[in-house]
Write an enzyme that holds these catalytic residues in place. Structure first.
Site, PDB file in Angstrom:
ATOM      1  N   GLY A  51      27.541  37.658 -22.641  1.00 54.32           N
ATOM      2  CA  GLY A  51      28.422  36.798 -21.858  1.00 54.32           C
ATOM      3  C   GLY A  51      27.647  35.693 -21.173  1.00 54.32           C
ATOM      4  O   GLY A  51      26.551  35.925 -20.634  1.00 54.32           O
ATOM      5  N   GLY A  53      29.470  33.326 -19.125  1.00 59.61           N
ATOM      6  CA  GLY A  53      30.308  32.735 -18.087  1.00 59.61           C
ATOM      7  C   GLY A  53      29.496  32.653 -16.796  1.00 59.61           C
ATOM      8  O   GLY A  53      28.260  32.751 -16.809  1.00 59.61           O
ATOM      9  N   ALA A  55      29.092  34.773 -14.478  1.00 62.69           N
ATOM     10  CA  ALA A  55      28.306  35.975 -14.206  1.00 62.69           C
ATOM     11  C   ALA A  55      27.117  36.064 -15.170  1.00 62.69           C
ATOM     12  O   ALA A  55      25.956  36.144 -14.741  1.00 62.69           O
ATOM     13  CB  ALA A  55      29.191  37.214 -14.324  1.00 62.69           C
ATOM     14  N   HIS A 277      49.490  36.112 -11.035  1.00 64.12           N
ATOM     15  CA  HIS A 277      49.315  34.927 -10.193  1.00 64.12           C
ATOM     16  C   HIS A 277      50.667  34.256  -9.972  1.00 64.12           C
ATOM     17  O   HIS A 277      51.404  34.034 -10.923  1.00 64.12           O
ATOM     18  CB  HIS A 277      48.354  33.966 -10.897  1.00 64.12           C
ATOM     19  CG  HIS A 277      47.806  32.914 -10.002  1.00 64.12           C
ATOM     20  ND1 HIS A 277      48.588  31.985  -9.391  1.00 64.12           N
ATOM     21  CD2 HIS A 277      46.535  32.659  -9.620  1.00 64.12           C
ATOM     22  CE1 HIS A 277      47.815  31.184  -8.663  1.00 64.12           C
ATOM     23  NE2 HIS A 277      46.569  31.575  -8.780  1.00 64.12           N
ATOM     24  N   ARG A 341      48.203  36.646  -3.383  1.00 66.60           N
ATOM     25  CA  ARG A 341      48.913  36.476  -4.654  1.00 66.60           C
ATOM     26  C   ARG A 341      49.921  37.582  -4.948  1.00 66.60           C
ATOM     27  O   ARG A 341      50.995  37.313  -5.480  1.00 66.60           O
ATOM     28  CB  ARG A 341      47.888  36.432  -5.787  1.00 66.60           C
ATOM     29  CG  ARG A 341      47.064  35.203  -5.696  1.00 66.60           C
ATOM     30  CD  ARG A 341      45.961  35.170  -6.705  1.00 66.60           C
ATOM     31  NE  ARG A 341      45.246  33.917  -6.523  1.00 66.60           N
ATOM     32  CZ  ARG A 341      44.191  33.554  -7.237  1.00 66.60           C
ATOM     33  NH1 ARG A 341      43.723  34.354  -8.168  1.00 66.60           N
ATOM     34  NH2 ARG A 341      43.602  32.408  -7.013  1.00 66.60           N
ATOM     35  N   ARG A 446      42.805  40.823  -5.896  1.00 64.41           N
ATOM     36  CA  ARG A 446      41.717  39.884  -5.584  1.00 64.41           C
ATOM     37  C   ARG A 446      42.276  38.680  -4.842  1.00 64.41           C
ATOM     38  O   ARG A 446      43.307  38.132  -5.218  1.00 64.41           O
ATOM     39  CB  ARG A 446      41.051  39.410  -6.875  1.00 64.41           C
ATOM     40  CG  ARG A 446      40.080  38.285  -6.652  1.00 64.41           C
ATOM     41  CD  ARG A 446      39.374  37.880  -7.908  1.00 64.41           C
ATOM     42  NE  ARG A 446      40.175  37.160  -8.869  1.00 64.41           N
ATOM     43  CZ  ARG A 446      40.468  35.857  -8.801  1.00 64.41           C
ATOM     44  NH1 ARG A 446      40.040  35.121  -7.781  1.00 64.41           N
ATOM     45  NH2 ARG A 446      41.186  35.279  -9.736  1.00 64.41           N
ATOM     46  N   LEU A 452      34.922  33.653  -8.609  1.00 64.68           N
ATOM     47  CA  LEU A 452      33.719  32.854  -8.841  1.00 64.68           C
ATOM     48  C   LEU A 452      32.619  33.318  -7.895  1.00 64.68           C
ATOM     49  O   LEU A 452      31.445  33.422  -8.264  1.00 64.68           O
ATOM     50  CB  LEU A 452      34.028  31.370  -8.628  1.00 64.68           C
ATOM     51  CG  LEU A 452      35.176  30.797  -9.483  1.00 64.68           C
ATOM     52  CD1 LEU A 452      35.296  29.293  -9.273  1.00 64.68           C
ATOM     53  CD2 LEU A 452      34.968  31.092 -10.963  1.00 64.68           C
TER      54      LEU A 452
HETATM   55  C1  FAD Z   1      43.038  29.325 -15.386  1.00 58.13           C
HETATM   56  C2  FAD Z   1      42.147  30.097 -14.460  1.00 58.13           C
HETATM   57  C3  FAD Z   1      41.731  29.539 -13.267  1.00 58.13           C
HETATM   58  C4  FAD Z   1      40.911  30.246 -12.399  1.00 58.13           C
HETATM   59  N1  FAD Z   1      40.514  29.678 -11.223  1.00 58.13           N
HETATM   60  C5  FAD Z   1      39.711  30.360 -10.384  1.00 58.13           C
HETATM   61  C6  FAD Z   1      39.271  29.783  -9.156  1.00 58.13           C
HETATM   62  O1  FAD Z   1      39.583  28.651  -8.837  1.00 58.13           O
HETATM   63  N2  FAD Z   1      38.459  30.520  -8.367  1.00 58.13           N
HETATM   64  C7  FAD Z   1      38.068  31.787  -8.680  1.00 58.13           C
HETATM   65  O2  FAD Z   1      37.317  32.394  -7.926  1.00 58.13           O
HETATM   66  N3  FAD Z   1      38.453  32.345  -9.857  1.00 58.13           N
HETATM   67  C8  FAD Z   1      39.258  31.673 -10.698  1.00 58.13           C
HETATM   68  N4  FAD Z   1      39.661  32.254 -11.876  1.00 58.13           N
HETATM   69  C9  FAD Z   1      39.063  33.535 -12.291  1.00 58.13           C
HETATM   70  C10 FAD Z   1      37.665  33.282 -12.844  1.00 58.13           C
HETATM   71  O3  FAD Z   1      37.650  32.090 -13.583  1.00 58.13           O
HETATM   72  C11 FAD Z   1      37.161  34.403 -13.741  1.00 58.13           C
HETATM   73  O4  FAD Z   1      37.389  35.634 -13.143  1.00 58.13           O
HETATM   74  C12 FAD Z   1      35.657  34.261 -13.961  1.00 58.13           C
HETATM   75  O5  FAD Z   1      35.350  32.961 -14.400  1.00 58.13           O
HETATM   76  C13 FAD Z   1      35.137  35.296 -14.937  1.00 58.13           C
HETATM   77  O6  FAD Z   1      33.775  35.026 -15.162  1.00 58.13           O
HETATM   78  P1  FAD Z   1      32.884  35.996 -16.023  1.00 58.13           P
HETATM   79  O7  FAD Z   1      31.529  35.367 -16.077  1.00 58.13           O
HETATM   80  O8  FAD Z   1      32.985  37.369 -15.498  1.00 58.13           O
HETATM   81  O9  FAD Z   1      33.552  36.003 -17.474  1.00 58.13           O
HETATM   82  P2  FAD Z   1      33.951  34.815 -18.496  1.00 58.13           P
HETATM   83  O10 FAD Z   1      33.800  33.465 -17.915  1.00 58.13           O
HETATM   84  O11 FAD Z   1      35.281  35.206 -19.042  1.00 58.13           O
HETATM   85  O12 FAD Z   1      32.868  34.933 -19.628  1.00 58.13           O
HETATM   86  C14 FAD Z   1      32.863  35.979 -20.560  1.00 58.13           C
HETATM   87  C15 FAD Z   1      31.717  35.759 -21.511  1.00 58.13           C
HETATM   88  O13 FAD Z   1      31.543  36.928 -22.282  1.00 58.13           O
HETATM   89  C16 FAD Z   1      31.436  36.594 -23.647  1.00 58.13           C
HETATM   90  N5  FAD Z   1      31.924  37.738 -24.411  1.00 58.13           N
HETATM   91  C17 FAD Z   1      33.019  38.503 -24.169  1.00 58.13           C
HETATM   92  N6  FAD Z   1      33.096  39.494 -25.060  1.00 58.13           N
HETATM   93  C18 FAD Z   1      32.042  39.356 -25.874  1.00 58.13           C
HETATM   94  C19 FAD Z   1      31.583  40.087 -26.999  1.00 58.13           C
HETATM   95  N7  FAD Z   1      32.221  41.175 -27.439  1.00 58.13           N
HETATM   96  N8  FAD Z   1      30.463  39.646 -27.602  1.00 58.13           N
HETATM   97  C20 FAD Z   1      29.783  38.547 -27.177  1.00 58.13           C
HETATM   98  N9  FAD Z   1      30.179  37.845 -26.110  1.00 58.13           N
HETATM   99  C21 FAD Z   1      31.289  38.239 -25.473  1.00 58.13           C
HETATM  100  C22 FAD Z   1      32.226  35.325 -23.814  1.00 58.13           C
HETATM  101  O14 FAD Z   1      31.767  34.627 -24.950  1.00 58.13           O
HETATM  102  C23 FAD Z   1      31.888  34.615 -22.498  1.00 58.13           C
HETATM  103  O15 FAD Z   1      30.663  33.932 -22.638  1.00 58.13           O
HETATM  104  C24 FAD Z   1      40.502  31.554 -12.735  1.00 58.13           C
HETATM  105  C25 FAD Z   1      40.922  32.127 -13.941  1.00 58.13           C
HETATM  106  C26 FAD Z   1      41.765  31.416 -14.781  1.00 58.13           C
HETATM  107  C27 FAD Z   1      42.269  32.081 -16.005  1.00 58.13           C
END
Ligand code: FAD
Length: 646
Positions: A51, A53, A55, A277, A341, A446, A452
């Site tokens: 991942g 993202g 995190a 939401h 929410r 949440r 974020l």
């Molecule tokens: C439209 C929208 C708006 C939002 N706005 C906000 C906000 O303003 N403030 C806030 O705090 N939160 C917000 N959120 C929530 C927040 O964006 C997410 O909870 C957060 O970005 C998740 O981050 P992450 O790094 O955990 O995962 P993600 O960003 O989902 O990243 C997941 C990663 O894992 C990889 N991956 C997954 N499965 C596999 C696999 N099997 N093999 C290889 N790679 C894999 C993907 O390729 C990706 O790189 C929002 C969410 C949405 C949907």
């Protein structure tokens, strides 16, 4: 069926890494107590991060900077296309720049209360402490947060808080934060500490001698399957809201990485806690495959209302002020439009159920900016929310500057996830889980702008400190493809792909997913009942059996095949959906995002049952009969009370 036909009860699970003593010093004491790895030894240790993202990207960059050998994976064509890029409204931090009474303790308090007293105090307090460091880190990277005239970083308010602590970059905060993390990651890629593997999907976890030692991945372009090894594995694979088919998540978001780890022994915590939401563009037809969020930040200036009369079909402009019901301001005067929410979503559902909803099918409420435009002027509103207004107009064809937006609740975020201890380690030694993929900090609901914050806290600050305590015992014995457990993991992937391709049925994978989503939304969505959940479990089981008989997966596994990718993910969603419903069924209380119709106050608010359910439900994989392990929650600083936003 009795409850015991759905699950069995196992031993309690304990967070053995959580320090006790004064909460303000717990994180400091844990860091001091954790073993360190000296810089020369770090170079000998390897870590896989799945991942990229907020995190995973921040974790991989930081671990690389520390000197570990990092291998990073994502299924997109670039790490910066992770779903985090979509985050709109902002990120919380207890900086108190506004001098409006904020503090680490207040952010801690708001988050524990906002989560309806179903999260761990120690974790949440650490999150609030680290929040202030995150902003400094991101500013140092050049993240262009909005600033006030005097140059200080600007903030706005989000739900569940009476202070203004949300830092933002217009409605593109996730994008800007991810670009910061991505630059840091790219720097490490250039330095050779991080090897990046995009367009690779993790399809299995490799566990050898009880430790997570690697993953099986499929190259999504060539179809090649390989086994990858490391001394520890970090999952940062995001949330599973797409089990509902329609959600605000990116279409690719899925549960496969977490689910494969769950099947290998990692406990899955609170799977039924889903965030719905309140402000999304309403569903417009049967052919839609995705929903669009309108950021919560809009509730800073937008006023939510419906007509007072049922079945009022006049245009909003024709409904005079005294015939409008600004129901959030009326019911919750202390927080008004900025209630959390879960509360806002349920209130919207209630007014629509009463027949006062607006738009096609009556499934919508107005979010009106007329007062804000009158007070601040159109330019000021445009500067804050311009891109969101534009997005709304493009999708609906309506101009939100002149007519109120129509919004309705939609699936958005999953508080459940793999169980982790205070060190963010799962129940499989060497498997760490960060970001939305873990269950750690948000309890049953949440608060906005806290995902974020948690993702970056985990990736930049928590994991890099705690993983060393585990890795200090490494490097672990070298592995190769002949190892029996490695070969078995690889074979599991190959067999599964072969099985999916061999069904050769007559029904598309998407149509199964859509139907699964409908079952989940109807019975495990905004409101759940005992009878509905039992029905859902039996319908999911039937549909799952049909999937394995009738799914049509065209093509082969030798190259790019998106139908195959989707089929594997939907197959995992089926198993997860069953567990979500079992979890929801067993939790005979309402809390946060889990509203059980049988458990409500006379006023229709969620009724918790702390006596019986003040625990984390951590599930062990058991096929049709999962095993429930309870982790009791204790509250020393924020005492559970009936949440009130009135
Ligand atoms: C439209 C929208 C708006 C939002 N706005 C906000 C906000 O303003 N403030 C806030 O705090 N939160 C917000 N959120 C929530 C927040 O964006 C997410 O909870 C957060 O970005 C998740 O981050 P992450 O790094 O955990 O995962 P993600 O960003 O989902 O990243 C997941 C990663 O894992 C990889 N991956 C997954 N499965 C596999 C696999 N099997 N093999 C290889 N790679 C894999 C993907 O390729 C990706 O790189 C929002 C969410 C949405 C949907």
């Amino acid at each position: 069926m009795t409850m015991t036909d759905y699950y069995t009860l196992g031993d309690p699970v304990a967070d053995t890494k959580a320090p006790d003593g004064p909460i303000e010093t717990r994180w400091e004491r844990r860091r001091f107590g954790a073993k360190l790895v000296n810089p020369a030894n770090k170079r000998k240790l390897s870590v896989i991060v799945v991942g990229t993202g907020l995190a995973g990207g921040s974790a991989a960059a930081t671990l690389g900077e520390l000197g570990y050998q990092v291998k990073s994976y994502c299924y997109q064509d670039s790490p910066r296309r992770a779903h985090s890029i979509a985050a709109q409204g902002g990120i919380n931090a207890a900086k108190n720049y506004r001098n409006d009474g904020d503090s680490v303790h207040r952010l801690f308090y708001d988050t524990v209360k906002g989560g309806d007293f179903r999260s761990r105090e120690s974790n949440v307090h650490r999150l609030a402490q680290i929040s202030v460091q995150i902003i400094d880190q991101c500013v140092a990277q050049g993240v262009p947060f909005a600033r006030e005239y005097g140059g200080l970083l600007d903030t706005r308010s989000f739900g569940g808080a009476q202070v203004s602590r949300t830092f933002y970059a217009r409605g593109q905060t996730g994008q800007q934060l991810l670009l910061g993390a991505y630059q840091a990651l790219e720097r490490q890629i250039a330095a050779g500490t991080v090897q990046m593997h995009d367009r690779h999907e993790m399809l299995e976890l490799i566990v050898v001698d009880g430790r997570a030692r690697g993953i099986v991945v499929r190259d999504l372009v060539t179809g090649e399957i390989t086994t990858e090894f490391a001394d520890a594995v970090v999952l940062a694979s995001g949330g599973y809201g797409n089990v509902f088919f329609l959600s605000t998540n990116a279409k690719g978001c899925n549960v496969t990485a977490s689910w494969r780890a769950h099947r290998k022994g990692a406990l899955f915590a609170n799977p039924c806690y889903t965030q719905i939401h309140p402000t999304c563009i309403p569903v417009s037809g049967d052919h839609q495959s995705k929903l669009t969020l309108m950021s919560e930040s809009l509730r800073n200036d937008g006023r939510v209302w419906v007509p007072k009369a049922k079945g009022d079909t006049r245009t909003p402009a024709d409904i005079p002020e005294d015939e409008r019901d600004y129901y959030l301001e009326r019911i919750y005067p202390a927080f008004g439009n900025l209630v959390p929410r879960d509360i806002a979503s349920r209130a919207a559902k209630n007014v629509c159920d009463e027949g006062r909803g607006v738009g096609p099918g009556g499934l919508g409420v107005y979010l009106d900016f007329a007062a804000a435009i009158g007070r601040l002027g159109r330019d000021a509103v445009e500067a804050k929310y311009g891109n969101l207004f534009e997005m709304y107009q493009r999708i609906t064809g309506e101009d939100p500057y002149t007519t109120p937006m129509r919004i309705y609740p939609a699936v958005h975020y999953t508080m459940g996830g793999l169980w982790v201890d205070y060190d963010l380690q799962s129940t499989i030694p060497g498997l760490f889980v960060i970001g939305e993929a873990n269950f750690s900090d948000h309890g049953a609901n949440r608060l906005g702008a806290s995902a974020l914050m948690q993702g970056l806290a985990d990736g930049y600050f928590v994991l890099p400190n705690t993983i060393g305590d585990y890795l200090a015992a490494g490097p672990f014995p070298k592995l190769d493809a002949d190892n029996a457990e490695v070969a078995q993991a690889r074979k599991q992937v190959e067999d599964r792909i072969a099985k999916l391709l061999s069904i050769d049925g007559d029904r598309t994978v998407d149509s199964f997913h859509r139907e699964l989503g409908r079952i989940m939304w109807e019975y495990c969505g905004m409101e759940r009942t005992d009878a509905g959940l039992r029905k859902a479990i039996s319908e999911i089981r039937e549909l799952k059996a049909e999937f394995w008989q009738r799914a049509k997966v065209p093509g082969d596994g030798e190259g790019l095949n998106q139908s195959l990718e989707r089929a594997g993910r939907v197959a995992d969603f089926f198993e997860l959906a069953e567990l979500m419903c079992i979890d929801a069924l067993h939790r005979e209380e309402s809390c946060g995002g889990h509203f059980r119709a049988e458990s409500q106050t006379e006023e229709g608010e969620a009724q918790r049952d702390d006596e019986r359910f003040s625990y984390v439900a951590a599930w062990e994989f058991g096929g049709d009969l999962p095993v429930l392990h309870k982790e009791d929650l204790t509250f020393e600083y924020v005492h559970p009370s009936q949440r009130s936003y009135k």
